[in-house]
Design an enzyme around this catalytic site. Sequence first.
Site, PDB file in Angstrom:
ATOM      1  N   PHE A 180     -31.575  15.914 -29.547  1.00  0.00           N
ATOM      2  CA  PHE A 180     -32.785  15.096 -29.601  1.00  0.00           C
ATOM      3  C   PHE A 180     -34.070  15.921 -29.765  1.00  0.00           C
ATOM      4  O   PHE A 180     -35.160  15.368 -29.838  1.00  0.00           O
ATOM      5  CB  PHE A 180     -32.895  14.214 -28.349  1.00  0.00           C
ATOM      6  CG  PHE A 180     -32.939  14.969 -27.047  1.00  0.00           C
ATOM      7  CD1 PHE A 180     -34.141  15.463 -26.540  1.00  0.00           C
ATOM      8  CD2 PHE A 180     -31.778  15.184 -26.303  1.00  0.00           C
ATOM      9  CE1 PHE A 180     -34.184  16.161 -25.347  1.00  0.00           C
ATOM     10  CE2 PHE A 180     -31.820  15.879 -25.095  1.00  0.00           C
ATOM     11  CZ  PHE A 180     -33.027  16.369 -24.614  1.00  0.00           C
ATOM     12  N   ARG A 183     -42.032   4.038 -16.103  1.00  0.00           N
ATOM     13  CA  ARG A 183     -41.011   3.888 -17.145  1.00  0.00           C
ATOM     14  C   ARG A 183     -40.233   2.589 -17.016  1.00  0.00           C
ATOM     15  O   ARG A 183     -39.795   2.021 -18.015  1.00  0.00           O
ATOM     16  CB  ARG A 183     -40.087   5.104 -17.132  1.00  0.00           C
ATOM     17  CG  ARG A 183     -40.743   6.343 -17.761  1.00  0.00           C
ATOM     18  CD  ARG A 183     -39.943   7.593 -17.502  1.00  0.00           C
ATOM     19  NE  ARG A 183     -40.438   8.741 -18.283  1.00  0.00           N
ATOM     20  CZ  ARG A 183     -40.023   9.990 -18.092  1.00  0.00           C
ATOM     21  NH1 ARG A 183     -39.132  10.269 -17.146  1.00  0.00           N
ATOM     22  NH2 ARG A 183     -40.507  10.963 -18.831  1.00  0.00           N
ATOM     23  N   HIS A 226     -44.929  12.177 -19.741  1.00  0.00           N
ATOM     24  CA  HIS A 226     -44.300  13.436 -19.320  1.00  0.00           C
ATOM     25  C   HIS A 226     -44.876  13.829 -17.973  1.00  0.00           C
ATOM     26  O   HIS A 226     -46.079  13.646 -17.743  1.00  0.00           O
ATOM     27  CB  HIS A 226     -44.591  14.564 -20.321  1.00  0.00           C
ATOM     28  CG  HIS A 226     -44.223  15.910 -19.761  1.00  0.00           C
ATOM     29  ND1 HIS A 226     -42.935  16.380 -19.785  1.00  0.00           N
ATOM     30  CD2 HIS A 226     -44.964  16.843 -19.091  1.00  0.00           C
ATOM     31  CE1 HIS A 226     -42.899  17.564 -19.172  1.00  0.00           C
ATOM     32  NE2 HIS A 226     -44.116  17.867 -18.746  1.00  0.00           N
ATOM     33  N   LYS A 258     -47.893   9.961 -23.458  1.00  0.00           N
ATOM     34  CA  LYS A 258     -47.395  10.281 -24.795  1.00  0.00           C
ATOM     35  C   LYS A 258     -47.948   9.290 -25.830  1.00  0.00           C
ATOM     36  O   LYS A 258     -48.521   8.249 -25.460  1.00  0.00           O
ATOM     37  CB  LYS A 258     -45.860  10.244 -24.772  1.00  0.00           C
ATOM     38  CG  LYS A 258     -45.217  11.291 -23.851  1.00  0.00           C
ATOM     39  CD  LYS A 258     -43.689  11.128 -23.851  1.00  0.00           C
ATOM     40  CE  LYS A 258     -43.007  12.074 -22.869  1.00  0.00           C
ATOM     41  NZ  LYS A 258     -41.531  11.876 -22.861  1.00  0.00           N
ATOM     42  N   THR A 315     -35.905   9.500 -16.388  1.00  0.00           N
ATOM     43  CA  THR A 315     -36.040   9.762 -17.824  1.00  0.00           C
ATOM     44  C   THR A 315     -35.594   8.567 -18.664  1.00  0.00           C
ATOM     45  O   THR A 315     -36.244   8.204 -19.649  1.00  0.00           O
ATOM     46  CB  THR A 315     -35.181  10.993 -18.195  1.00  0.00           C
ATOM     47  OG1 THR A 315     -35.554  12.080 -17.342  1.00  0.00           O
ATOM     48  CG2 THR A 315     -35.385  11.385 -19.649  1.00  0.00           C
ATOM     49  N   ARG A 347     -43.419  12.590 -10.335  1.00  0.00           N
ATOM     50  CA  ARG A 347     -42.116  12.240 -10.928  1.00  0.00           C
ATOM     51  C   ARG A 347     -41.629  10.881 -10.408  1.00  0.00           C
ATOM     52  O   ARG A 347     -41.061  10.090 -11.154  1.00  0.00           O
ATOM     53  CB  ARG A 347     -41.071  13.317 -10.617  1.00  0.00           C
ATOM     54  CG  ARG A 347     -41.324  14.666 -11.278  1.00  0.00           C
ATOM     55  CD  ARG A 347     -40.947  14.743 -12.718  1.00  0.00           C
ATOM     56  NE  ARG A 347     -39.522  14.659 -12.974  1.00  0.00           N
ATOM     57  CZ  ARG A 347     -38.978  14.820 -14.179  1.00  0.00           C
ATOM     58  NH1 ARG A 347     -39.740  15.093 -15.244  1.00  0.00           N
ATOM     59  NH2 ARG A 347     -37.691  14.723 -14.360  1.00  0.00           N
ATOM     60  N   TYR A 401     -41.719  22.035 -24.913  1.00  0.00           N
ATOM     61  CA  TYR A 401     -40.349  21.530 -24.775  1.00  0.00           C
ATOM     62  C   TYR A 401     -39.295  22.600 -25.068  1.00  0.00           C
ATOM     63  O   TYR A 401     -38.147  22.260 -25.391  1.00  0.00           O
ATOM     64  CB  TYR A 401     -40.140  20.317 -25.681  1.00  0.00           C
ATOM     65  CG  TYR A 401     -40.689  19.022 -25.108  1.00  0.00           C
ATOM     66  CD1 TYR A 401     -40.346  18.599 -23.819  1.00  0.00           C
ATOM     67  CD2 TYR A 401     -41.524  18.187 -25.854  1.00  0.00           C
ATOM     68  CE1 TYR A 401     -40.833  17.403 -23.297  1.00  0.00           C
ATOM     69  CE2 TYR A 401     -42.010  16.989 -25.346  1.00  0.00           C
ATOM     70  CZ  TYR A 401     -41.655  16.602 -24.057  1.00  0.00           C
ATOM     71  OH  TYR A 401     -42.129  15.406 -23.542  1.00  0.00           O
TER      72      TYR A 401
HETATM   73  P1  DAT Z   1     -38.232  14.122 -18.432  1.00  0.00           P
HETATM   74  O1  DAT Z   1     -39.244  13.710 -19.464  1.00  0.00           O
HETATM   75  O2  DAT Z   1     -37.935  12.981 -17.500  1.00  0.00           O
HETATM   76  O3  DAT Z   1     -38.583  15.385 -17.717  1.00  0.00           O
HETATM   77  P2  DAT Z   1     -36.249  15.684 -19.865  1.00  0.00           P
HETATM   78  O4  DAT Z   1     -37.056  16.887 -19.532  1.00  0.00           O
HETATM   79  O5  DAT Z   1     -34.783  15.724 -19.557  1.00  0.00           O
HETATM   80  O6  DAT Z   1     -36.839  14.374 -19.191  1.00  0.00           O
HETATM   81  O7  DAT Z   1     -36.369  15.393 -21.422  1.00  0.00           O
HETATM   82  C1  DAT Z   1     -37.639  15.478 -22.038  1.00  0.00           C
HETATM   83  C2  DAT Z   1     -37.808  14.302 -22.946  1.00  0.00           C
HETATM   84  O8  DAT Z   1     -36.835  14.385 -23.999  1.00  0.00           O
HETATM   85  C3  DAT Z   1     -37.582  12.943 -22.306  1.00  0.00           C
HETATM   86  O9  DAT Z   1     -38.726  12.432 -21.653  1.00  0.00           O
HETATM   87  C4  DAT Z   1     -37.199  12.119 -23.487  1.00  0.00           C
HETATM   88  C5  DAT Z   1     -36.447  13.076 -24.364  1.00  0.00           C
HETATM   89  N1  DAT Z   1     -35.000  12.982 -24.159  1.00  0.00           N
HETATM   90  C6  DAT Z   1     -34.303  13.460 -23.122  1.00  0.00           C
HETATM   91  N2  DAT Z   1     -32.991  13.188 -23.237  1.00  0.00           N
HETATM   92  C7  DAT Z   1     -32.873  12.503 -24.397  1.00  0.00           C
HETATM   93  C8  DAT Z   1     -31.789  11.917 -25.105  1.00  0.00           C
HETATM   94  N3  DAT Z   1     -30.548  11.982 -24.626  1.00  0.00           N
HETATM   95  N4  DAT Z   1     -32.059  11.291 -26.272  1.00  0.00           N
HETATM   96  C9  DAT Z   1     -33.317  11.212 -26.755  1.00  0.00           C
HETATM   97  N5  DAT Z   1     -34.387  11.736 -26.145  1.00  0.00           N
HETATM   98  C10 DAT Z   1     -34.166  12.377 -24.987  1.00  0.00           C
HETATM   99 MG    MG Z   2     -38.695  17.323 -18.344  1.00  0.00          MG
END
Ligand code: DAT
Ligand code: MG
Length: 153
Positions: free
Chosen positions: A60, A105, A118, A12, A94, A88, A52
């Site tokens: 968010f 991370r 991602h 990213k 996350t 992963r 997304y």
């Molecule tokens: P991942 O990237 O581990 O697959 P995700 O699909 O749940 O996680 O969410 C996508 C992205 O969105 C994540 O990398 C960061 C952001 N994100 C997720 N939950 C969040 C939150 N509670 N507040 C802010 N950003 C968030």
């Molecule tokens: Mg995801």
Amino acid sequence: MADIERTLVIVKPDGVQRGLTGEIVNRFERRGLKIVAMRFGTIDAALAKKHYAEHEGKPFYAGLVDYITSGPSLVMVLEGPKAIEITRSTVGSTRPWEAAPGTIRADYGLTVGRNLVHASDSVASGEREVGLFFEGEELPSWSRDTDRWVYDE
Ligand code: DAT
Ligand code: MG
């Protein structure tokens, strides 16, 4: 033949700005995953929203789209046995404060809004996401001379 999967991985904009692209690619490459596509550039809002889409409506979401489109990213497709889970687990949870030490991370991140990478979370989302970013000849099938030393049949 082992179960070969494909995953979409994005360094990213924070990872790019911090000069961590090589470091991050290196972790996947040395683990044994094969690069089958790679592109550097700024993801536009329309593509970011499709990518997304599962998060649309969450608090968010707008910030997430702004973040991922805020500057160039390195988008790639990685291939290998169990590539989804392997990637992963290399990326980590996350929320960086919950990520296991040694994951990307945990080693470079502090907050969920700047978590560097991602990676697709299932075979189905991998297929969907790869199809959003790459097509046809951008996804070469190639055999690597070291494949037989990296994984068993
Ligand atoms: P991942 O990237 O581990 O697959 P995700 O699909 O749940 O996680 O969410 C996508 C992205 O969105 C994540 O990398 C960061 C952001 N994100 C997720 N939950 C969040 C939150 N509670 N507040 C802010 N950003 C968030
Ligand atoms: Mg995801």
